[in-house]
Design an enzyme around this catalytic site. Structure first.
Site, mmCIF file in Angstrom:
data_model
loop_
_atom_site.group_PDB
_atom_site.id
_atom_site.type_symbol
_atom_site.label_atom_id
_atom_site.label_comp_id
_atom_site.label_asym_id
_atom_site.label_seq_id
_atom_site.Cartn_x
_atom_site.Cartn_y
_atom_site.Cartn_z
ATOM 1 N N GLU A 28 0.828 -1.206 0.000
ATOM 2 C CA GLU A 28 0.000 0.000 0.000
ATOM 3 C C GLU A 28 0.861 1.255 0.000
ATOM 4 O O GLU A 28 0.540 2.235 -0.674
ATOM 5 C CB GLU A 28 -0.931 0.012 1.225
ATOM 6 C CG GLU A 28 -2.108 -0.937 1.114
ATOM 7 C CD GLU A 28 -2.869 -0.757 -0.180
ATOM 8 O OE1 GLU A 28 -3.228 0.389 -0.511
ATOM 9 O OE2 GLU A 28 -3.085 -1.768 -0.877
ATOM 10 N N SER A 75 19.464 -8.582 -7.951
ATOM 11 C CA SER A 75 18.329 -8.750 -8.858
ATOM 12 C C SER A 75 18.449 -9.815 -9.948
ATOM 13 O O SER A 75 17.468 -10.487 -10.223
ATOM 14 C CB SER A 75 17.995 -7.416 -9.535
ATOM 15 O OG SER A 75 17.752 -6.422 -8.583
ATOM 16 N N HIS A 124 3.458 -10.129 -9.345
ATOM 17 C CA HIS A 124 4.908 -10.340 -9.311
ATOM 18 C C HIS A 124 5.564 -9.248 -8.458
ATOM 19 O O HIS A 124 6.425 -9.526 -7.621
ATOM 20 C CB HIS A 124 5.477 -10.328 -10.728
ATOM 21 C CG HIS A 124 6.966 -10.188 -10.751
ATOM 22 N ND1 HIS A 124 7.818 -11.202 -10.340
ATOM 23 C CD2 HIS A 124 7.776 -9.153 -11.090
ATOM 24 C CE1 HIS A 124 9.067 -10.786 -10.438
ATOM 25 N NE2 HIS A 124 9.070 -9.548 -10.890
ATOM 26 N N SER A 125 5.137 -8.018 -8.667
ATOM 27 C CA SER A 125 5.662 -6.900 -7.892
ATOM 28 C C SER A 125 4.701 -5.739 -8.093
ATOM 29 O O SER A 125 3.676 -5.892 -8.758
ATOM 30 C CB SER A 125 7.048 -6.497 -8.374
ATOM 31 O OG SER A 125 6.931 -5.858 -9.640
#
Lengths: 486, 366
Positions: free
Chosen positions: A163, A249, A378-379
Site C-alpha cells: 500500500e 536482482s 509479481h511486484s
C-alpha cells in the site's frame, strides 16, 4: 532414470514367473538398497513395499519388458519375471567412460513423461488436521506459535508496504503472499549458522532471524539507517549478522555462488550448510544448471530450495518447462530431491529439517521443490489480473491459504485463540505504520556514501570527483535537493 | 565452442621445470624470465603465502594449464587448491564469486577472455557491484585472469580485446601487463587486493623472455595498481600503449629515433584506474600524443585517454591526438587480412610523423 533389462528370446523362453510382481519390486529394491545410487526416496520406501507399489513410477522408474517384445510401448511399466541373477551377468555389460552399463538389443526410448507425477509430501489437511499416515517432525508450542505469528507478521508487512508503494511513499515493493509457509517454516527448520542466498521472495527468513520491522522499512525507504546505505531498490535486504546475503536482482546468479560459498564453508568444517533459493522461472537460467551440476560434482553442502509458485511474472510453468516440475531435474544432476506441499507449514518444516541434516552429514547437495501459488502480483510493477483469472487468485488466497491451514492446527492444539489473533494483527499494524513514518522522516544517506564502497578504499579519482561535486553544490546550492545531507 | 588449447606459440623452448624454478640464465648478468614463468611463479608464491588463495578454471590442473601457465601447481597444492572445472564459464565464475563472498581468494582463469563473455553477468553484476550494493558488507577479493586480445590466426571469436569493456565498469580494477616484471608484480598486487581485479594477459607474450632484477624475483615484490610506467623517455611525442603494443611502440621508437624523433613510450599497466597524471605530465612535456591499442576503435581505451587529455591538458597540445587501433571489423582469419586488421609497427611510425608534422595529416591527403 530407467533401468531396463532384456533377454534374448531364446533364454527368456525358459523363464517362468517365479514370484509375484510386487514382491519382485520389493526384491529389486532391497537388492539395490545398498548401492549408493539408490539411496534416494525410492530407496527409503523399499522397506515398505506397500508404499512403493503405490507409485507406478518413482524417481527410480523401473521399466521392464516381457520376454515377448511386442507388448510394450516406450514408457510403459511392465512387470517381468526376471531373476536377480540377471544383474550380475557380466556378459551383458559394457565398459564406457563413466562406468559400466548393461546393453540390450532392444531400442527403447525413455519416455519424456511418467504416467504419474512425483507426489508431494504433505502433513496437514485443509482442515488443519494431520492426514492419516503422515509422518512429520513434531513442533513444540513455542516454535509453532512463533511460526504462526511470523507468518501473520509477514503477511501484514507485505500488505502495508504494498500500500505504501501505491501511495507513492516507496518506489517499489514485492510481496511473498501465499508463500508465508515456505518462508517461515524453512527459517524455523534452519539454524542461524546456515548461510542464506535468497532470490527475493524470502524476507520471512530475515524476519524469523530477528530483522525488525523498522529495519525492513529503513531499507525500503533507503534512508540513513538502511544497512544498504540507500544504494538498492526496496526489498533488496541484506544482513551479515543474520547470515543473509544481500539480494541481487539478476535471477539465479546466486545458485553457482552458493556452491562457491559452500566450498568455503566445507573448508571451515562448520556444522552448517548453505541454503539457496530460486523460483520456478529461475530454473530456466543457465546458472541453475551450472549451480546444481557443480554442487553435485564438488560435493558442496548446499540445500537448493525452489519455490514453484506457478508463475514467473506472466509466464506460467506450462511455458517455463516441459518436465514434471523441478523435482525431477535433481536426479539429472545426481542430486537427491523431494517435492513438498509448500503451503503446509509442518510439511515444509519436517522436510527442511531432514534435508539439512542430510546435506551436512553427507556433505552433498539436496533439491527441495516447494509447490505453492503466488497470490500477489509479481511486484508493484505488475498487474497479474491481466494474465490470470481473478477467481483463480481468490481461490488460492482463501481456500488454499497457508496461514489459515496452520492456524487451524495451532488453534486445535489450544495454543492460539481468536483474541490472540486480533491482538497480534492490531499491534503489528500499528508498529508497521509507525516504522514507516519513522523511516520516511529519517534523513537520507549523506553524499559521501555515493562514492564509498565502490572499492575497498576510496581511489584518488573518486576522491577528486567527490571534491568537485561538493564544490559544485556550494556554488549552486539552490539546485541541490534539500533532504540529502552533504 | 571451438577451444584452442595449449597453442604453444612463442614457447618452443619451454621445458618441464618445477613451478617457481623455471629461469633461463643467459650470458648477460640480468636473469631472463618468460611471462609464463612470471605468472606461474607469482601464483605459486601467493598460494604458498595465503591458504585462502586458490586457482580455478578449465584445464588448470591435470593439463597443467591450457597454455601451461599453471604448470606444476596441481602437483604442489593438490586438487582442493587447483580446481579443474566443467565447461561452464558462468558456472565456475559464479562459484568463484560465491567463494570470494564468503572469504576465500579465488583466481579464476578463463581460457580466453572471449569465453568470459558467458560469465559477464557474474563478473559485472555480482563481482564488480556487490561491495557497493551491500554497502561494504560483502567484499569480493577475486582475480579474473587469462589471455586477452589477438593471438595468431585464431579468428574473430578468439581474438577480441576486452580492456575497454572492463575498463568502463566501476567496481573493477583492470590490469594489463607487458613485461615479466609487470606480470609478476601486477598479479601479486591483484591477488592481494581486496577488490575484484581483471588481469588481461596475452597469449603471444607468454613465451617472450624479459630481464628481471633480483628485486622482481623477491616473493614480496609488488607493483602498485594504478601507476603507468615510462618504458622509454623522450621529448617529441608521447605514445601510450599496453600489452603487446608496448613492444611494437618501442620498436617504432627505435625507428623514429633514426629520423630524429624522440618518442616517449608509456606502458599503461593499469586500465582502471587509468594513470591520468602520468599521461598528462608526459603530454605537457612533449605536446603530442598517440594512443595505441589492439582493440576496436569506437569507445576504446584511446578514446578515453584522448578525452582525459582534452579535459586536463588541452592547451598543451600542438597536434590533434591520434588513436591507433584495430580495424572496426571482427578479426579476419586469413594471415594477410589479420595483419592488416591489427596495428603494426609501421602504423605507429607513420602516425608519430604526422603528429610531429613531418608528414601531412591524413585529412589533407584525402
Amino acid at each position: 532414470m530407467a533401468i531396463w533389462f532384456s533377454r534374448s528370446r531364446k533364454i527368456a523362453h525358459f523363464l517362468k514367473p517365479k514370484i509375484a510382481p510386487s514382491e519382485f519390486l520389493y526384491k529389486i529394491c532391497s537388492n539395490y538398497a545398498n548401492s549408493s545410487s539408490f539411496r534416494t526416496l525410492g530407496g527409503e520406501n523399499c522397506r515398505n513395499p506397500q508404499v512403493f507399489s503405490d507409485y507406478s513410477t518413482t524417481i527410480l522408474a523401473f521399466r521392464r519388458r516381457w520376454w515377448r517384445p511386442e507388448s510394450t510401448r516406450a514408457g510403459e511399466q511392465v512387470e517381468t519375471p526376471y531373476s536377480d541373477d540377471d544383474y550380475e551377468d557380466e556378459n551383458q555389460a559394457l565398459d564406457f567412460p563413466g562406468g559400466r552399463v548393461t546393453f540390450t538389443p532392444e531400442m527403447k526410448f525413455i519416455s519424456e513423461a511418467s504416467d504419474k507425477r512425483i507426489p508431494c509430501y504433505r502433513v496437514l489437511g485443509d482442515d488443519g488436521h494431520p492426514i492419516s499416515g503422515s509422518r512429520y517432525e513434531q513442533v513444540d508450542k513455542e516454535t509453532a506459535v512463533k511460526m504462526y505469528k511470523s507468518m501473520v507478521i509477514l503477511q501484514i508487512m507485505d500488505n502495508i508496504f504494498y500500500e505504501a508503494q501505491r501511495q507513492g511513499r516507496i518506489s517499489f515493493y514485492l510481496t511473498s503472499l501465499g508463500e508465508e509457509a515456505i518462508n517461515i517454516a524453512t527459517a524455523a527448520a534452519l539454524t542461524l549458522d546456515d548461510v542464506i542466498l535468497p532470490q527475493y521472495r524470502e524476507p520471512g527468513i530475515l524476519l524469523w532471524r530477528g530483522f525488525t520491522l523498522q529495519e525492513f522499512a529503513n531499507q525500503c525507504f533507503g534512508n540513513n539507517a538502511d544497512y544498504g546505505k540507500g544504494r538498492q531498490m526496496p526489498i533488496h535486504y541484506g544482513s551479515n549478522k543474520h547470515n543473509f546475503f544481500t539480494i541481487s536482482s539478476p535471477i539465479a546468479t546466486q545458485l553457482p555462488q552458493a556452491a562457491g560459498v559452500a566450498y568455503s564453508l566445507k573448508m571451515d568444517k562448520k556444522e552448517a550448510c548453505v541454503v539457496a533459493f530460486t523460483g520456478d522461472g529461475g530454473t530456466s537460467e543457465g546458472d541453475f544448471h551450472a549451480g546444481l551440476n557443480f554442487a553435485a560434482v564438488l560435493e558442496a553442502p548446499v540445500l537448493f530450495i525452489c519455490r514453484n509458485n506457478g508463475w514467473a511474472i506472466s509466464t506460467p510453468t506450462s511455458e517455463q518447462f516441459r518436465s514434471d516440475g523441478v523435482v525431477v531435474k535433481g536426479q539429472a544432476y545426481g542430486i537427491r530431491s523431494i517435492r513438498v506441499d509448500g503451503n503446509d507449514a509442518l510439511a515444509v518444516y519436517s522436510t527442511i529439517r531432514a534435508a539439512r541434516e542430510m546435506v551436512i552429514r553427507e556433505q552433498k547437495p539436496i533439491l527441495v521443490e516447494a509447490l505453492s501459488y503466488r497470490v500477489g502480483h509479481h511486484s508493484t510493477s505488475d498487474d497479474s489480473t491481466k494474465y490470470r483469472p481473478i477467481n483463480e487468485i481468490e481461490y488460492w488466497k482463501t481456500a488454499r491459504n497457508p496461514l489459515a491451514r496452520f492456524q487451524k492446527w495451532v488453534h486445535k492444539n489450544g495454543w492460539w485463540t481468536d483474541d490472540d489473533e486480533s491482538e497480534l494483527r492490531g499491534s503489528i499494524r500499528k508498529q508497521l505504520l509507525t516504522a514507516i513514518q519513522v523511516a520516511e522522516k529519517t534523513e537520507k544517506p549523506p553524499l559521501a556514501e555515493m562514492f564509498s564502497d565502490v572499492y575497498s578504499h576510496l581511489p584518488s579519482n573518486l576522491h577528486e570527483q567527490e571534491k568537485s561535486l561538493r564544490e559544485t553544490i556550494k556554488r549552486h546550492r539552490q539546485d541541490y535537493p534539500t533532504d540529502v545531507p552533504v | 565452442m571451438l577451444r584452442i588449447m595449449g597453442k604453444k606459440l612463442g614457447a618452443p623452448g619451454f621445458t618441464a621445470l618445477p613451478a617457481g624454478l623455471a629461469l633461463r640464465s643467459y650470458s648477460s648478468s640480468a636473469k631472463q624470465m618468460t611471462i609464463r614463468e612470471a605468472i606461474n611463479s607469482a601464483l605459486d608464491e601467493e598460494m604458498a603465502a595465503d591458504q585462502s588463495v586458490f586457482l580455478m578454471g578449465e584445464e588448470v590442473g591435470e593439463y597443467q594449464g591450457a597454455y601451461k601457465v599453471s604448470k606444476g601447481l596441481l602437483q604442489k597444492y593438490g586438487p582442493e587448491r587447483v580446481v579443474d572445472t566443467p565447461i561452464t564459464e558462468c558456472g565456475f565464475t559464479g562459484i568463484g564469486v560465491g567463494a570470494a563472498f564468503y572469504g576465500l581468494r579465488p583466481v579464476v582463469e578463463f581460457m580466453t577472455f572471449n569465453f568470459a563473455m558467458q560469465a559477464m553477468d557474474q563478473i559485472i553484476n555480482s563481482a564488480a557491484k556487490t561491495n557497493y550494493m551491500s554497502s561494504g558488507n560483502i567484499s569480493v577479493p577475486i582475480v579474473f585472469r587469462g589471455p586477452n586480445g589477438a593471438a595468431a590466426g585464431v579468428g574473430a571469436q578468439h581474438s577480441q580485446c576486452y580492456a575497454a569493456w572492463y575498463g568502463s565498469c566501476p567496481g573493477l580494477k583492470v590490469l594489463i601487463p607487458y613485461s615479466s616484471e609487470d606480470a609478476r608484480g601486477l598479479l601479486k598486487a591483484a591477488i592481494r587486493d581486496p577488490d575484484p581485479v581483471v588481469f588481461l594477459e596475452n597469449e603471444l607474450l607468454y613465451g617472450e623472455a624479459f630481464p628481471v632484477s633480483a628485486e622482481v624475483l623477491d616473493s614480496g615484490f609488488c607493483i602498485p595498481i594504478g601507476k603507468a610506467k615510462i618504458e622509454r623517455e623522450g621529448k617529441h611525442v608521447t605514445i601510450t600503449a599496453f600489452s603487446k603494443m608496448v613492444g611494437f611502440s618501442l620498436q617504432a621508437a627505435e625507428i623514429l629515433a633514426k629520423d630524429g624523433i624522440d618518442a616517449e613510450v608509456i606502458n599503461l599497466r593499469s586500465i582502471r584506474p587509468l594513470d591520468r597524471a602520468t599521461i598528462n605530465a608526459s603530454v605537457r612535456k612533449t605536446n603530442r600524443l598517440l594512443t595505441v591499442e589492439e582493440g576496436f576503435p569506437q569507445h576504446g581505451v584511446g578514446a578515453e585517454i584522448c578525452a582525459s587529455i582534452v579535459e586536463d591538458s588541452f592547451g598543451y597540445l600542438d597536434a590533434p591526438v591520434e588513436r591507433i587501433t584495430g580495424a572496426d571489423v571482427p578479426l579476419p582469419y586469413a594471415a594477410n587480412l589479420e595483419r592488416m586488421a591489427l596495428p603494426q609497427v609501421e602504423d605507429i611510425v607513420r602516425a608519430a610523423k604526422r603528429a610531429c608534422y613531418r608528414s601531412l595529416p591524413i585529412a589533407a591527403t584525402a
